[in-house]
Design a protein around this motif. Structure first.
Motif, PDB file in Angstrom:
ATOM      1  N   GLN A 190      83.243  10.106 -36.634  1.00 19.02           N
ATOM      2  CA  GLN A 190      84.119  10.970 -35.844  1.00 19.02           C
ATOM      3  C   GLN A 190      85.012  11.862 -36.706  1.00 19.02           C
ATOM      4  O   GLN A 190      85.418  12.951 -36.261  1.00 19.02           O
ATOM      5  N   TRP A 225      85.907  15.913 -35.747  1.00 17.77           N
ATOM      6  CA  TRP A 225      87.239  16.161 -35.197  1.00 17.77           C
ATOM      7  C   TRP A 225      88.051  17.076 -36.103  1.00 17.77           C
ATOM      8  O   TRP A 225      88.830  17.896 -35.611  1.00 17.77           O
ATOM      9  N   CYS A 226      87.865  16.960 -37.420  1.00 16.77           N
ATOM     10  CA  CYS A 226      88.517  17.903 -38.332  1.00 16.77           C
ATOM     11  C   CYS A 226      88.001  19.316 -38.090  1.00 16.77           C
ATOM     12  O   CYS A 226      88.753  20.293 -38.179  1.00 16.77           O
ATOM     13  N   GLN A 256      87.392  20.611 -35.433  1.00 16.15           N
ATOM     14  CA  GLN A 256      88.088  21.168 -34.271  1.00 16.15           C
ATOM     15  C   GLN A 256      89.429  21.787 -34.671  1.00 16.15           C
ATOM     16  O   GLN A 256      90.125  22.365 -33.836  1.00 16.15           O
ATOM     17  N   TRP A 297      91.769  19.783 -36.228  1.00 17.15           N
ATOM     18  CA  TRP A 297      92.744  18.706 -36.123  1.00 17.15           C
ATOM     19  C   TRP A 297      92.849  17.922 -37.423  1.00 17.15           C
ATOM     20  O   TRP A 297      91.943  17.923 -38.257  1.00 17.15           O
ATOM     21  N   THR A 301      82.242  10.916 -29.803  1.00 17.65           N
ATOM     22  CA  THR A 301      82.889  12.007 -30.528  1.00 17.65           C
ATOM     23  C   THR A 301      83.122  13.201 -29.613  1.00 17.65           C
ATOM     24  O   THR A 301      84.232  13.752 -29.552  1.00 17.65           O
ATOM     25  N   GLY A 302      82.088  13.610 -28.889  1.00 19.94           N
ATOM     26  CA  GLY A 302      82.201  14.767 -28.014  1.00 19.94           C
ATOM     27  C   GLY A 302      83.089  14.530 -26.815  1.00 19.94           C
ATOM     28  O   GLY A 302      83.855  15.414 -26.401  1.00 19.94           O
ATOM     29  N   ALA A 313      86.712  14.545 -27.913  1.00 25.12           N
ATOM     30  CA  ALA A 313      87.102  15.913 -28.271  1.00 25.12           C
ATOM     31  C   ALA A 313      87.350  16.752 -27.020  1.00 25.12           C
ATOM     32  O   ALA A 313      88.341  17.504 -26.951  1.00 25.12           O
ATOM     33  N   ILE A 357      90.661  15.741 -25.445  1.00 27.22           N
ATOM     34  CA  ILE A 357      91.818  16.245 -26.188  1.00 27.22           C
ATOM     35  C   ILE A 357      92.002  17.739 -25.953  1.00 27.22           C
ATOM     36  O   ILE A 357      93.130  18.223 -25.747  1.00 27.22           O
ATOM     37  N   ARG A 358      90.915  18.489 -25.946  1.00 32.65           N
ATOM     38  CA  ARG A 358      91.033  19.934 -25.699  1.00 32.65           C
ATOM     39  C   ARG A 358      91.605  20.204 -24.311  1.00 32.65           C
ATOM     40  O   ARG A 358      92.469  21.073 -24.132  1.00 32.65           O
TER      41      ARG A 358
END
Length: 327
Positions: free
Chosen positions: A57, A61-62, A64, A66, A305-306, A309, A312-313
């Motif tokens: 993950q 995520w980075c 993105q 973050w 992971t998706g 994400a 969070i978005r």
């Protein structure tokens, strides 16, 4: 260096002493230099795991935009492993995590936990609600503070699938598990994976391997070096956790977004557990993953992971952009 889930050295490792006096090893990853406007994700692992459980993950995520911070929890890997069991109570481990955010100059984070990391995350919501933007829990539902102490033996009587905890609570289990750590680690990582098929007579070959030889080498190196006393001490804090929560006005923040991801083949979280959790967290978004077991972020890495994400978005990034939340 590009982050490679197959290469633990490709991640940015840090080791710092916190204001609580504990020294923590953690991964601190971000595409570029993080600033006060960078969203931070704090990922907590469970038993028997390491920061490495989140290896699939961290990079995505980075990407993105973050910052992803993943500690070896207390007693694991290169993080301190105190002798006193009191250090492993959730109040004290949550204090360490708040101190870690302080060290990083992060006021609020999205907290994401799995297994014991999920149990700790729920408690972080009780002890430090002002440090959370949103929370994602994997595999472990919410259990509210209890009015009376329920022993490990009684909990195992009520929920037989938790019977192993009566063994982990005993100090003799440390030496016994350490003496055969390779065998037990392989077994631990299969707990919950297609368990029902096995119990119903299905072939054990259907149980997926959740790590390759490289993964195994990394886990074995760490657990042989740090031992099992620290990881098992979490199971020896039942009375301590009860006493520190008794009579306290601890309530989960009702305004924050919450997600629970659970696999239908994992006995640690069932439809009943989810229904009970929703009584305490009515805003909960629960994600049921069919034919998935306990190790969701490895077994179902791309989906988890998706999904997180996207959550969070939608729930955090959009809220910050609209000025409804502050980092």
């Amino acid at each position: 260096m590009k982050r490679n889930p197959l290469d633990p050295t490709s991640f940015n490792h840090r080791k710092e002493k916190l204001s609580t006096g504990r020294t923590y090893h953690f991964i601190d990853e971000c595409n570029g230099t993080p600033s006060s406007s960078t969203l931070t994700l704090l990922c907590l692992h469970g038993f028997p795991d390491l920061w490495y459980g989140w290896r699939h993950q961290i990079g995505p995520w980075c990407d993105q935009g973050w910052r992803v911070v993943v500690p070896d929890m207390l007693g694991y890997g290169e993080t301190d492993s105190p002798l006193e069991i009191e250090a492993f109570s959730t109040k004290n481990t949550c204090r360490d995590l708040a101190a870690l955010l302080d060290l990083l100059n992060v006021q609020k984070a999205v907290v994401i936990g799995h297994d014991w990391g999920s149990a700790t995350a729920w408690r972080f919501g009780l002890w430090h609600p002002d440090r959370i933007l949103a929370m994602v829990n994997l595999a472990i539902p919410f259990y509210p503070p209890l009015p009376v102490l329920v022993s490990v033996n009684e909990m195992a009587r009520r929920y037989p699938t938790l019977g192993y905890q009566t063994y982990f609570e005993q100090h003799q289990s440390t030496e016994e598990i350490e003496s055969k750590v390779s065998h037990d680690m392989r077994r631990f990582f299969k707990v919950g994976e297609l368990r029902k098929r096995i119990l119903e007579g299905g072939p054990k070959s259907e149980v997926p391997e959740l790590w390759n030889k490289q993964d195994e080498a990394y886990y074995m190196k760490n657990f042989r070096a740090s031992g099992m006393r620290g990881p098992l001490n979490y199971y020896r804090t039942t009375e301590l956790r009860f006493e520190e929560e008794k009579g306290k006005p601890l309530v989960l923040p009702a305004h924050l977004p919450w997600m629970l991801i659970w696999g239908t083949l994992d006995d640690t979280c069932t439809t009943k557990h989810v229904a009970n959790t929703k009584k305490w967290v009515p805003q909960l978004e629960d994600v049921r993953v069919e034919n998935a077991g306990h190790w969701l972020m490895v077994e179902n890495s791309e989906f988890v992971t998706g999904k997180i994400a996207g959550f969070i978005r939608a729930k955090v990034v959009a809220s910050v952009a609209a000025g409804q939340s502050k980092l």
